[in-house]
Write a protein that holds these residues in place. Structure first.
Motif, PDB file in Angstrom:
ATOM      1  N   CYS A  55      19.397   0.081  -1.512  1.00  6.07           N
ATOM      2  CA  CYS A  55      18.286  -0.587  -2.173  1.00  6.07           C
ATOM      3  C   CYS A  55      17.492   0.480  -2.924  1.00  6.07           C
ATOM      4  O   CYS A  55      17.769   1.666  -2.794  1.00  6.07           O
ATOM      5  N   CYS A  56      16.513   0.057  -3.710  1.00  2.00           N
ATOM      6  CA  CYS A  56      15.737   1.026  -4.480  1.00  2.00           C
ATOM      7  C   CYS A  56      14.281   0.584  -4.556  1.00  2.00           C
ATOM      8  O   CYS A  56      13.987  -0.549  -4.925  1.00  2.00           O
ATOM      9  N   GLY A  57      13.377   1.470  -4.217  1.00  2.00           N
ATOM     10  CA  GLY A  57      11.952   1.159  -4.243  1.00  2.00           C
ATOM     11  C   GLY A  57      11.555   0.286  -3.070  1.00  2.00           C
ATOM     12  O   GLY A  57      12.387  -0.200  -2.325  1.00  2.00           O
ATOM     13  N   LEU A  58      10.254   0.096  -2.929  1.00  4.58           N
ATOM     14  CA  LEU A  58       9.788  -0.718  -1.813  1.00  4.58           C
ATOM     15  C   LEU A  58       9.616  -2.180  -2.190  1.00  4.58           C
ATOM     16  O   LEU A  58      10.164  -3.062  -1.536  1.00  4.58           O
ATOM     17  N   VAL A  59       8.857  -2.457  -3.245  1.00  3.65           N
ATOM     18  CA  VAL A  59       8.486  -3.832  -3.574  1.00  3.65           C
ATOM     19  C   VAL A  59       9.082  -4.289  -4.898  1.00  3.65           C
ATOM     20  O   VAL A  59       9.721  -5.329  -4.966  1.00  3.65           O
ATOM     21  N   ASP A  60       8.894  -3.497  -5.938  1.00  2.93           N
ATOM     22  CA  ASP A  60       9.306  -3.910  -7.280  1.00  2.93           C
ATOM     23  C   ASP A  60      10.530  -3.154  -7.795  1.00  2.93           C
ATOM     24  O   ASP A  60      10.790  -3.145  -8.991  1.00  2.93           O
ATOM     25  N   GLY A  61      11.235  -2.492  -6.937  1.00  2.00           N
ATOM     26  CA  GLY A  61      12.432  -1.768  -7.355  1.00  2.00           C
ATOM     27  C   GLY A  61      12.127  -0.338  -7.762  1.00  2.00           C
ATOM     28  O   GLY A  61      11.174   0.289  -7.290  1.00  2.00           O
ATOM     29  N   LYS A 115       0.835  -1.214   0.000  1.00  2.00           N
ATOM     30  CA  LYS A 115       0.000   0.000   0.000  1.00  2.00           C
ATOM     31  C   LYS A 115       0.867   1.260   0.000  1.00  2.00           C
ATOM     32  O   LYS A 115       0.489   2.280  -0.566  1.00  2.00           O
ATOM     33  N   ASN A 116       2.027   1.178   0.644  1.00  2.00           N
ATOM     34  CA  ASN A 116       2.906   2.347   0.723  1.00  2.00           C
ATOM     35  C   ASN A 116       3.585   2.665  -0.605  1.00  2.00           C
ATOM     36  O   ASN A 116       4.157   3.735  -0.757  1.00  2.00           O
ATOM     37  N   VAL A 117       3.533   1.750  -1.547  1.00  2.00           N
ATOM     38  CA  VAL A 117       4.071   2.029  -2.883  1.00  2.00           C
ATOM     39  C   VAL A 117       3.327   3.218  -3.488  1.00  2.00           C
ATOM     40  O   VAL A 117       3.915   4.046  -4.189  1.00  2.00           O
ATOM     41  N   SER A 135      10.814   0.987 -10.267  1.00  2.00           N
ATOM     42  CA  SER A 135       9.511   1.267 -10.890  1.00  2.00           C
ATOM     43  C   SER A 135       8.456   1.687  -9.874  1.00  2.00           C
ATOM     44  O   SER A 135       7.444   2.294 -10.245  1.00  2.00           O
ATOM     45  N   ASP A 136       8.686   1.416  -8.589  1.00  2.00           N
ATOM     46  CA  ASP A 136       7.739   1.840  -7.547  1.00  2.00           C
ATOM     47  C   ASP A 136       7.607   3.358  -7.476  1.00  2.00           C
ATOM     48  O   ASP A 136       6.578   3.878  -7.058  1.00  2.00           O
ATOM     49  N   TRP A 137       8.658   4.063  -7.866  1.00  2.00           N
ATOM     50  CA  TRP A 137       8.655   5.522  -7.772  1.00  2.00           C
ATOM     51  C   TRP A 137       7.760   6.178  -8.831  1.00  2.00           C
ATOM     52  O   TRP A 137       7.343   7.313  -8.654  1.00  2.00           O
ATOM     53  N   ALA A 190      15.084  -4.489  -4.097  1.00  2.00           N
ATOM     54  CA  ALA A 190      14.030  -3.664  -3.504  1.00  2.00           C
ATOM     55  C   ALA A 190      14.210  -3.661  -1.984  1.00  2.00           C
ATOM     56  O   ALA A 190      14.780  -4.591  -1.409  1.00  2.00           O
ATOM     57  N   CYS A 191      13.714  -2.631  -1.342  1.00  2.00           N
ATOM     58  CA  CYS A 191      13.926  -2.465   0.097  1.00  2.00           C
ATOM     59  C   CYS A 191      13.068  -3.405   0.952  1.00  2.00           C
ATOM     60  O   CYS A 191      13.324  -3.538   2.143  1.00  2.00           O
TER      61      CYS A 191
END
Length: 189
Positions: free
Chosen positions: A102-108, A74-76, A110-112, A145-146
């Motif tokens: 790391c980069c992004g929360l779930v999918d790297g 959800k935080n994405v 692309s989450d941004w 991903a983080c």
């Protein structure tokens, strides 16, 4: 949830522990069987509550992991947002990304979403041989991903919490034993 609930709980727990300590000390000094018995019963109740909380924690462990996954997914949306709440979350994640590489929360990266270019500096690999990097939107960024790092940090800290709980339980058991020995010694006089 009210932001100061944790503070209020800590104050209440501290007050209860202070009263309990007072009962134990006064009961020992005054040789009061009543105070020692109340101290013993309260300490036993606290120990039983800790055991129950531990059992519930182990029983619902998979539920906690599911809730953590849902929360992170959800935080994405906050990474793609532009409101004040999203900006605050993004700032905190940028600091986390810099520290843990790391980069992004779930999918790297692309989450941004559209916010990647203004915030890409925290995701960029400075040395591509140092960690696995990937090319995203013209920049080399961390591939990991983080989410995995967050889960690892929680698991490591969970072990510390479990260790502290066992240490506190051991001290409580010692308190129970000593208070009962003192209670019996006073009764033999």
């Amino acid at each position: 949830m009210h932001p100061y609930v944790a503070v209020n709980i800590l104050i209440a727990v501290g007050s209860i522990i202070m009263i309990l300590g007072f009962l134990g000390c006064c009961g020992a000094m005054k040789e009061s069987r009543c105070m020692l018995l109340v101290f013993f019963i309260c300490l036993l109740l606290i120990l039983l509550l800790q055991v129950a909380a531990g059992i519930l924690g182990v029983t619902y462990r998979s539920e906690y992991e599911r809730v953590l996954n849902e929360t992170l997914h959800k935080n994405v949306e906050l990474l793609r947002g532009t409101d004040e709440k999203a900006k605050s979350f993004q700032k905190n994640l940028i600091n986390f990304q810099k520290e843990f590489k790391c980069c992004g929360l779930v999918d790297g990266a692309s989450d941004w979403g559209q916010n990647f270019q203004p915030n890409s500096e925290s995701c960029e690999c400075s040395d591509t041989s140092d960690s696995p990097c990937t090319l995203y939107d013209g920049k080399y960024v961390y591939q990991q991903a983080c989410i995995t790092l967050i889960k690892d940090i929680l698991k490591k800290n969970l072990l510390v919490i479990i260790g502290l709980a066992f240490g506190i339980a051991f001290i409580e058991i010692l308190g129970l034993v000593f208070s009962m020995v003192l209670f019996c010694q006073i009764g033999n006089k």
